[in-house]
Scaffold this motif. Structure first.
Motif, PDB file in Angstrom:
ATOM      1  N   ASN A 283      47.567  44.045  39.718  1.00 51.43           N
ATOM      2  CA  ASN A 283      48.432  43.880  38.481  1.00 51.43           C
ATOM      3  C   ASN A 283      47.770  42.927  37.476  1.00 51.43           C
ATOM      4  OD1 ASN A 283      50.944  44.674  38.275  1.00 51.43           O
ATOM      5  ND2 ASN A 283      51.827  43.790  40.260  1.00 51.43           N
ATOM      6  N   GLN A 284      47.179  41.858  38.058  1.00 47.94           N
ATOM      7  CA  GLN A 284      46.585  40.954  37.098  1.00 47.94           C
ATOM      8  C   GLN A 284      45.612  41.767  36.215  1.00 47.94           C
ATOM      9  OE1 GLN A 284      47.239  37.724  36.269  1.00 47.94           O
ATOM     10  NE2 GLN A 284      49.082  38.201  37.519  1.00 47.94           N
ATOM     11  N   LEU A 285      44.860  42.648  36.897  1.00 50.48           N
ATOM     12  CA  LEU A 285      43.813  43.206  36.091  1.00 50.48           C
ATOM     13  C   LEU A 285      44.409  44.243  34.962  1.00 50.48           C
ATOM     14  CD1 LEU A 285      41.355  44.052  39.015  1.00 50.48           C
ATOM     15  CD2 LEU A 285      41.329  42.346  37.296  1.00 50.48           C
ATOM     16  N   ALA A 286      45.625  44.960  35.535  1.00 48.23           N
ATOM     17  CA  ALA A 286      46.199  45.898  34.581  1.00 48.23           C
ATOM     18  C   ALA A 286      46.591  45.227  33.508  1.00 48.23           C
ATOM     19  CB  ALA A 286      47.160  46.685  35.547  1.00 48.23           C
ATOM     20  N   TYR A 287      47.421  43.963  33.697  1.00 48.16           N
ATOM     21  CA  TYR A 287      47.843  43.191  32.573  1.00 48.16           C
ATOM     22  C   TYR A 287      46.800  42.738  31.540  1.00 48.16           C
ATOM     23  CZ  TYR A 287      52.835  42.957  34.118  1.00 48.16           C
ATOM     24  OH  TYR A 287      54.001  43.319  34.448  1.00 48.16           O
ATOM     25  N   GLY A 288      45.907  42.500  32.194  1.00 46.92           N
ATOM     26  CA  GLY A 288      44.520  41.991  31.444  1.00 46.92           C
ATOM     27  C   GLY A 288      43.953  43.158  30.728  1.00 46.92           C
ATOM     28  N   ASP A 289      44.367  44.350  30.950  1.00 46.84           N
ATOM     29  CA  ASP A 289      43.994  45.576  30.236  1.00 46.84           C
ATOM     30  C   ASP A 289      42.322  46.287  30.739  1.00 46.84           C
ATOM     31  OD1 ASP A 289      44.551  47.307  28.408  1.00 46.84           O
ATOM     32  OD2 ASP A 289      43.758  46.328  26.772  1.00 46.84           O
ATOM     33  N   ILE A 290      42.221  45.780  32.102  1.00 44.04           N
ATOM     34  CA  ILE A 290      40.983  46.085  32.581  1.00 44.04           C
ATOM     35  C   ILE A 290      41.156  47.450  33.561  1.00 44.04           C
ATOM     36  CG2 ILE A 290      39.087  45.235  34.289  1.00 44.04           C
ATOM     37  CD1 ILE A 290      39.976  42.558  33.306  1.00 44.04           C
ATOM     38  N   ASN A 291      40.167  48.528  33.059  1.00 46.85           N
ATOM     39  CA  ASN A 291      40.460  49.609  33.908  1.00 46.85           C
ATOM     40  C   ASN A 291      39.718  49.389  35.273  1.00 46.85           C
ATOM     41  OD1 ASN A 291      42.023  51.469  32.362  1.00 46.85           O
ATOM     42  ND2 ASN A 291      40.323  51.900  31.174  1.00 46.85           N
ATOM     43  N   VAL A 292      40.153  49.821  36.359  1.00 46.23           N
ATOM     44  CA  VAL A 292      39.389  49.610  37.534  1.00 46.23           C
ATOM     45  C   VAL A 292      39.127  51.135  37.924  1.00 46.23           C
ATOM     46  CG1 VAL A 292      39.730  48.724  39.953  1.00 46.23           C
ATOM     47  CG2 VAL A 292      40.675  47.434  38.276  1.00 46.23           C
ATOM     48  N   ASP A 293      38.096  51.156  38.507  1.00 45.19           N
ATOM     49  CA  ASP A 293      37.348  52.463  38.982  1.00 45.19           C
ATOM     50  C   ASP A 293      37.419  52.495  40.682  1.00 45.19           C
ATOM     51  OD1 ASP A 293      36.366  55.112  39.270  1.00 45.19           O
ATOM     52  OD2 ASP A 293      34.585  54.561  38.428  1.00 45.19           O
ATOM     53  N   MET A 294      36.167  52.297  41.387  1.00 48.88           N
ATOM     54  CA  MET A 294      36.306  52.410  42.651  1.00 48.88           C
ATOM     55  C   MET A 294      36.698  51.050  43.250  1.00 48.88           C
ATOM     56  SD  MET A 294      32.639  53.814  42.591  1.00 48.88           S
ATOM     57  CE  MET A 294      32.182  54.930  44.309  1.00 48.88           C
ATOM     58  N   ILE A 295      37.371  51.284  44.323  1.00 42.93           N
ATOM     59  CA  ILE A 295      37.785  49.967  44.975  1.00 42.93           C
ATOM     60  C   ILE A 295      37.450  50.057  46.497  1.00 42.93           C
ATOM     61  CG2 ILE A 295      39.750  48.633  45.892  1.00 42.93           C
ATOM     62  CD1 ILE A 295      41.456  49.918  43.281  1.00 42.93           C
ATOM     63  N   VAL A 296      36.868  48.988  47.128  1.00 41.69           N
ATOM     64  CA  VAL A 296      36.576  49.253  48.467  1.00 41.69           C
ATOM     65  C   VAL A 296      37.028  47.901  48.978  1.00 41.69           C
ATOM     66  CG1 VAL A 296      34.821  49.021  50.215  1.00 41.69           C
ATOM     67  CG2 VAL A 296      34.606  50.521  48.320  1.00 41.69           C
ATOM     68  N   GLN A 297      37.631  47.757  50.321  1.00 33.64           N
ATOM     69  CA  GLN A 297      38.355  46.600  50.886  1.00 33.64           C
ATOM     70  C   GLN A 297      37.533  46.525  52.206  1.00 33.64           C
ATOM     71  OE1 GLN A 297      42.434  45.613  51.007  1.00 33.64           O
ATOM     72  NE2 GLN A 297      41.961  44.289  52.936  1.00 33.64           N
ATOM     73  N   ASN A 298      36.794  45.527  52.575  1.00 31.74           N
ATOM     74  CA  ASN A 298      36.082  45.428  53.860  1.00 31.74           C
ATOM     75  C   ASN A 298      36.980  44.893  54.909  1.00 31.74           C
ATOM     76  OD1 ASN A 298      33.830  46.375  52.650  1.00 31.74           O
ATOM     77  ND2 ASN A 298      33.133  44.117  51.895  1.00 31.74           N
ATOM     78  N   VAL A 299      36.131  45.337  55.807  1.00 39.15           N
ATOM     79  CA  VAL A 299      37.092  44.829  57.512  1.00 39.15           C
ATOM     80  C   VAL A 299      37.371  43.424  57.349  1.00 39.15           C
ATOM     81  CG1 VAL A 299      36.935  45.037  59.904  1.00 39.15           C
ATOM     82  CG2 VAL A 299      35.947  46.924  58.344  1.00 39.15           C
ATOM     83  N   SER A 300      38.393  43.175  57.728  1.00 44.58           N
ATOM     84  CA  SER A 300      38.778  41.661  57.907  1.00 44.58           C
ATOM     85  C   SER A 300      37.995  41.045  58.958  1.00 44.58           C
ATOM     86  CB  SER A 300      40.433  41.879  58.255  1.00 44.58           C
ATOM     87  OG  SER A 300      40.902  40.476  58.668  1.00 44.58           O
ATOM     88  N   ARG A 301      37.653  39.810  58.650  1.00 40.43           N
ATOM     89  CA  ARG A 301      36.891  38.918  59.776  1.00 40.43           C
ATOM     90  C   ARG A 301      37.643  37.641  59.684  1.00 40.43           C
ATOM     91  NH1 ARG A 301      33.933  37.400  55.793  1.00 40.43           N
ATOM     92  NH2 ARG A 301      33.724  39.238  54.502  1.00 40.43           N
ATOM     93  N   LYS A 302      37.971  37.209  60.536  1.00 40.38           N
ATOM     94  CA  LYS A 302      39.006  35.742  60.540  1.00 40.38           C
ATOM     95  C   LYS A 302      40.019  35.861  59.625  1.00 40.38           C
ATOM     96  CE  LYS A 302      34.983  33.158  62.307  1.00 40.38           C
ATOM     97  NZ  LYS A 302      34.057  32.411  61.822  1.00 40.38           N
ATOM     98  N   ARG A 303      40.800  36.993  59.423  1.00 38.98           N
ATOM     99  CA  ARG A 303      41.835  37.054  58.817  1.00 38.98           C
ATOM    100  C   ARG A 303      41.557  36.876  56.963  1.00 38.98           C
ATOM    101  NH1 ARG A 303      46.346  34.157  61.604  1.00 38.98           N
ATOM    102  NH2 ARG A 303      47.740  35.695  61.765  1.00 38.98           N
ATOM    103  N   THR A 304      40.286  36.912  56.889  1.00 35.75           N
ATOM    104  CA  THR A 304      39.745  37.254  55.326  1.00 35.75           C
ATOM    105  C   THR A 304      39.077  38.388  55.119  1.00 35.75           C
ATOM    106  OG1 THR A 304      37.892  35.918  55.460  1.00 35.75           O
ATOM    107  CG2 THR A 304      39.916  34.512  54.937  1.00 35.75           C
ATOM    108  N   THR A 305      38.874  39.020  53.938  1.00 32.01           N
ATOM    109  CA  THR A 305      38.360  40.323  53.709  1.00 32.01           C
ATOM    110  C   THR A 305      37.566  40.106  52.338  1.00 32.01           C
ATOM    111  OG1 THR A 305      38.451  42.508  53.730  1.00 32.01           O
ATOM    112  CG2 THR A 305      40.282  41.194  52.736  1.00 32.01           C
ATOM    113  N   ASP A 306      36.714  40.897  51.970  1.00 33.36           N
ATOM    114  CA  ASP A 306      36.122  40.985  50.708  1.00 33.36           C
ATOM    115  C   ASP A 306      36.431  42.231  49.867  1.00 33.36           C
ATOM    116  OD1 ASP A 306      34.430  38.803  51.461  1.00 33.36           O
ATOM    117  OD2 ASP A 306      32.748  39.872  51.511  1.00 33.36           O
TER     118      ASP A 306
END
Ligand code: ADP
Ligand code: ASP
Ligand code: MG
Length: 409
Positions: A283-306
């Motif tokens: 949402n922040q990126l959309a409001y900031g007018d930034i076009n996002v292309d590929m998105i990857v979310q990594n597997v969670s380790r200790k309840r955090t992820t990249d």
């Protein structure tokens, strides 16, 4: 052919010098002799737009987008007036008009403005008086009389939008290659010219890096069903027709391969793995007018992820401005920027019904020791992010493995 309106567009290389402008004037003259009524859209000469942007950044590394539009819109005005002068020398009645004189009304998003309306009264009046109208492409005006530009490659959009509003019977895009190829012919010399291609395939090729046509121009051509003829201003050969439907006996599985070298990868490190976080970030990126292309979310380790995603490199300042706010709000560790990437994509509508394309693509890259950093797929494309220095090699490898050197038609 008498009295039909044609829209022709000449890109920067096609009119890069006075010799080329005279040549293009001759080319236009051959249409005039056939009795065609013409609107001719031009880009800025050669690399003028890049030069103007460089100039601005020398004065101020972060110029305002309004002033950038004031500056870069001048390039097209120069070429339009010079081309009109070249036609006058040939005793052709021609007049050059800039965006607001043509009545191209846009929204106020400077450097990426969208066309809202084209008030065609003036241009129709000129055409009906028997004049050849030369239009400065790439630009428009807001309802508050502010000059705007339509995004890089935007003269393609000016041409297609004009063709739609004038109900032109033909829209020809003259450029520096002979048409649409299975890959950028400057990087893959054996790439083959495609005779016919659908709007959908061209849209996918353009949005994945084939800069030969601006993506938004293809979108408008598709919406109004305007066939485009992309061809060379350096030869008389037929080019590529981009159109709605092609009746194939067997649809080609892969149509082309593209390379995109102007995106960057952003990684948000140690993002808490809970609902609502991705929604907040994007949402922040959309409001900031930034076009996002590929998105990857990594597997969670200790309840955090990249979370990694790619954005246009031109948005790097926008993301820098937002970084601290995002990190603070979601409690992430840091935001990393990686400029050392390129994206190769395999595109083809036929992929919908043919399994195995992804496997073939990954295998070919692996065999050539090209590491894949990110992958994204759609029904009609597969994209892989690789190291920047591997981009061109990956393009050639995939072009070869999918047998595109042999295709045509
Ligand atoms: P213009 O100035 O005429 O608008 P562009 O530079 O915007 O021209 O686009 C033409 C260039 O697009 C070609 O010189 C070529 O290098 C590049 N290109 C990239 N992919 C393709 C492709 N698949 N087919 C043809 N040209 C391509
Ligand atoms: N001159 C502009 C650009 O370089 C528009 C165009 O060429 O279509 O992006
Ligand atoms: Mg272009």
């Amino acid at each position: 052919m008498i009295n039909k309106i044609y829209v022709l567009k000449f890109g920067g290389t096609s009119i890069a010098s006075t010799e080329r402008i005279n040549y293009v004037a001759n080319r236009i003259y051959s249409y005039v002799k056939k009795g065609c009524r013409l609107a001719v859209v031009v880009s800025a000469m050669g690399n003028t737009t890049d030069g103007l942007i460089k100039l601005a950044k020398k004065i101020n590394p972060h110029p305002s987008e309004r002033e950038i539009d004031m500056l870069i819109s001048t390039g097209e005005q120069i070429s339009a007036s010079l081309l009109a002068m070249a036609l006058h020398k040939k005793k052709v009645d021609a007049i050059s008009l800039v965006g607001h004189q043509v009545g191209i009304i846009t929204d106020a998003k400077h450097t990426q403005a969208k066309i809202l309306q084209i008030k065609t009264d003036r241009i129709k009046k000129e055409i009906n008086r028997g004049r050849i109208v030369i239009v400065a492409g790439f630009q428009g005006m807001t309802t508050y009389n502010e000059i705007t530009t339509l995004g890089r490659g935007g003269s393609d959009l000016s041409a297609v939008a004009l063709a739609a509003s004038l109900r032109a019977s033909m829209c020809e895009i003259y450029t520096d290659v002979e048409g649409i190829y299975t890959a950028d012919p400057r990087i893959v010399p054996g790439a083959k010219k495609i005779k016919h291609i659908t709007f959908d395939e061209m849209l996918e090729l353009a949005s994945r890096g084939a800069q030969v046509m601006q993506t938004r121009a293809v979108e408008v051509a598709k919406r109004f069903n305007i066939p485009l003829h992309v061809r060379s201003s350096f030869s008389k050969k037929e080019g590529t027709i981009i159109m709605g439907k092609i009746s194939y006996i067997e649809e080609p599985v892969v149509r082309g391969i593209t390379l995109m070298e102007n995106e960057i990868k952003i990684t948000i490190r140690n993002v808490p793995d809970k609902p609502g976080i991705a929604a907040y970030i994007f949402n922040q990126l959309a409001y900031g007018d930034i076009n996002v292309d590929m998105i990857v979310q990594n597997v969670s380790r200790k309840r955090t992820t990249d979370i990694s995603f790619t954005i246009p490199e031109s948005s790097v300042n926008k993301i820098r401005k937002l970084s601290n706010k995002i990190i603070k709000k979601i409690g992430a560790e840091s935001i990393l920027t990686d400029e050392d990437i390129a994206k190769v994509s395999v595109v083809g509508v036929g992929m919908k019904t043919h399994p195995g394309v992804a496997a073939k693509c990954f295998h070919a890259l692996a065999k050539n020791k090209i590491n894949i950093e990110m992958i994204s797929t759609s029904e009609i494309s597969i994209s892989c992010v690789v190291k920047k220095k591997m981009g061109k090699k990956a393009l050639r490898v995939l072009h070869k493995v999918f047998g595109l050197y042999k295709t045509s038609g």
